[in-house]
Each structure stands twice: as C-alpha cells, then as structure tokens.
Design an enzyme around this catalytic site. Sequence first.
Site, PDB file in Angstrom:
ATOM      1  N   HIS A  74       0.864  -1.182   0.000  1.00 59.98           N
ATOM      2  CA  HIS A  74       0.000   0.000   0.000  1.00 59.98           C
ATOM      3  C   HIS A  74       0.899   1.230   0.000  1.00 59.98           C
ATOM      4  CE1 HIS A  74       0.942   0.968   4.197  1.00 59.98           C
ATOM      5  NE2 HIS A  74       0.708  -0.310   4.492  1.00 59.98           N
ATOM      6  N   ASP A 108      -1.165 -18.838  13.956  1.00 65.70           N
ATOM      7  CA  ASP A 108       0.064 -19.327  14.580  1.00 65.70           C
ATOM      8  C   ASP A 108       0.169 -18.829  16.026  1.00 65.70           C
ATOM      9  OD1 ASP A 108       2.975 -19.556  15.265  1.00 65.70           O
ATOM     10  OD2 ASP A 108       3.059 -20.314  13.212  1.00 65.70           O
ATOM     11  N   SER A 140       3.208  -4.630   7.132  1.00 65.86           N
ATOM     12  CA  SER A 140       2.713  -4.443   5.768  1.00 65.86           C
ATOM     13  C   SER A 140       3.799  -4.811   4.766  1.00 65.86           C
ATOM     14  CB  SER A 140       2.299  -2.987   5.551  1.00 65.86           C
ATOM     15  OG  SER A 140       1.205  -2.651   6.356  1.00 65.86           O
TER      16      SER A 140
END
Length: 409
Positions: free
Chosen positions: A232, A352, A367
């Site tokens: 992004h 997890d 990110s």
Amino acid sequence: MRKKSNSKAGAGRRIRRTCAAYLLAASAVALGWLYNSLPDHILLEPGQALQLPRFAYIEPLGSGSTRNVVSTQTVGSYQTTLSIGGVFPVKTVQAVITPRRTVTVCGTPFGVKMFSEGALVVGFTDITDANGTPVNPSKEAGLRLGDRVICIGDTNTESNDQVKAALEAAAGQPVRVVYVRNGEQQQTTLTPCWDSLAGEWRAGMWVRDSSAGVGTLTFIDEENEVFAGLGHSISDGDTGQSIALRSGEIVPCEIVGCTIGTAGSPGELKGKFIGSHAVGTIAINGENGVYGETRSAFAGQEMEVAFAQEVVTGPAQILTTTLGQTAKLYDVEIEKVSDAESVRNMVIHVTDPDLLSETGGIVQGMSGSPIIQNGRLVGAVTHVLVNDPTRGYAIFAETMLSQAEQLAD
C-alpha cells in the site's frame, strides 16, 4: 361453480407470475454478483489450462472453438468468454499467456525515507496580530489539511525552510499560493501575519516535507533489479493523505520491539535504522505498494509467483520479522479471496500461536509481509482489521509484480 374455478385459476396465474418475477430478479442479482466477482484478465503460463479453482463451475464457452480454448502454447493474449458449465455465457475476459516469473521473497524489515513533492499542510495554529486578535491567514486563504503547497510567491516550496523563506520575502504583503488538492492544482492569496512572540512572519499552518518509517520488503525482482514492499502507499500520519513522492530511499533496518495489537488499538513493530547507507531508491509510492531500484543484494528465497486465479481459501503462511532482521514463517488461514477490488484481495487470519503471542496478530510495520501458499508467493499483507488484530487484508502478488515490471520497462 364456474366463477369460483375461474377465480382460483386467476389466482394461480398471479402466483406463478409473481414467483417467476422473483426468480428472474434473483437470477439477475446472482449473475451480477458473479460477473463482478470474476476477474477482468487471467494470466496463464504456456500450456496451462484455463481453470478458476474458486469457481469450479466456470469454464470457457465452447471450449472446442479456435479462440476460446482452455490452453495454449503461444505467448500472447486472446479474449475468451467465461461461462457456467461451458454453456451459459457470463463474462468476456482477456487471457494473457506469459512465462511464470520467479522472484526473491524477503519478509525482512526496511527503513523508508521520503521527501514529498511540496509542503504538506498537517495542522493549523492561530496567530495573535498587532491588535491582540487571533487570526489564521492560511484558513482565511481557504487552505485545508492535506493540501500540498508547491509555490508561495516566486518560491517553489519543496521544504519547510523554503516555506519559511517565502513568507519572510512576502513581509506581510498578499502573496499568491499554489497548492494541490485531490490531485488538482489550485491557487489562492495569503497574507502573512507578524508573530511578535516568534519574531517572524507566519501563515498559521504547520507543514511537513518528509516522512520516515518501517515496513516489510515483499520481494526482489533480481532480473530487473527492482524491489517491492508494503503493498500500500506511504501516507502522512496526521492527514491520511498518500505522500506525493519527490525523492526517497530505503535503508537497512532491524526490529527492536513490538507493541502488541488489541481490539481497537493496532499494534506496531518498533524498528531502528542501521546506518545511513541507502540500499535502494524509491521510484513509486502507489496504492499497491512502494517500488524502486536496488543498490545491493538482498537475502531471500527464490520462489514462483502465483497467478491471481490460483489463490484459494485455506492454509497459508506469512514470512515476517518480529525481532532483529531475520524473517520467519508463521501459519495463517486465507479466509476470503476477491478479484473485485484492486488491492484488498484477501482476508487472512493469523492462527500461529507464536505470532499471536509475539504481536497479537497483524501490526503496523508488517505491511508487505509475503504470503506463501502451495510453495508459491500469492500476496502480501497490507492492513490490519482494527477491531480484530488477528485478521487483516492482503494484495495479490501478481498485482505487485505487474507494477514492478512496469517500473523496469
């Protein structure tokens, strides 16, 4: 008796017509959903059959025809009509035959230094004029948060210092201000006010000309010496506006800690830049990631990139770094896959236990973390769901690779 029979028959016809109308409406809605859910283009490697695992009932219309074939050995593109069961046409798409690409998958942290094109307005503060009256020249001129001031008078304002110099040069006289709002260049007139406490001419606005932060490197396209990360754009923390890139670079970074994410409060990886030597130059700050040219080698694993239609719901792994500089694999579940949006293509759920205990799920700084499924790179983490840090959005790797290849061209 005859009238009663006619009445019953008429009521029956009305019910059948109503049911038929509802059925047609429901069918139209279903077909509309299916049309929007199917991709506009499909990538295939030579000889690969055109199959959509997420839509098992969809196949090319008239698969025996010369154009709408299910596989081809020739690199290029052709149009094919997708249909239900090969019979009922739904959507015509572009099928692109291309060799499958391999990239170096990273998952390592990197530091970002960016300078914006123009000075970004990030706040306002009133000034007390000679009469003791609070004034704000910038607001009176019509400027807003998120505007990019690119020129004041005859001075191009690419830095905070240049804004200050331009206001000093105006010395209280009306001056032309050129700014960018929502991608459109506009202009206004601003009259600086003398701030006796600060001993300078001011405009009543706070501006920012640079940004720095930490993200995750998704992959390196070794063939073209291009990197891709984040998934992004880099945005200003105060305004939320994507930073218009003037120049930028990436530097080595290590993760030194983490604020664990909780519902309503996103967590954050804490990174530290290692030295000032840049390892890459940023060329694009776009909605689907940050891209640029590499200056040195990067550690990672060679891996094929999955085509978008090959990504399915089910088990997967993300490669991310929660401490130091070494990326680790963690288990996730891909809960949703969509071709309808340009960047939010997946919803992933962290399963997890190690990652949940270390970060609480997905946090800022993750990110760009690569997502791996069936031995291929399928995407990258982009955003966390604020109310549920164990879930987040992701983008297709195919989209990021396409952007990287455009930069290389």
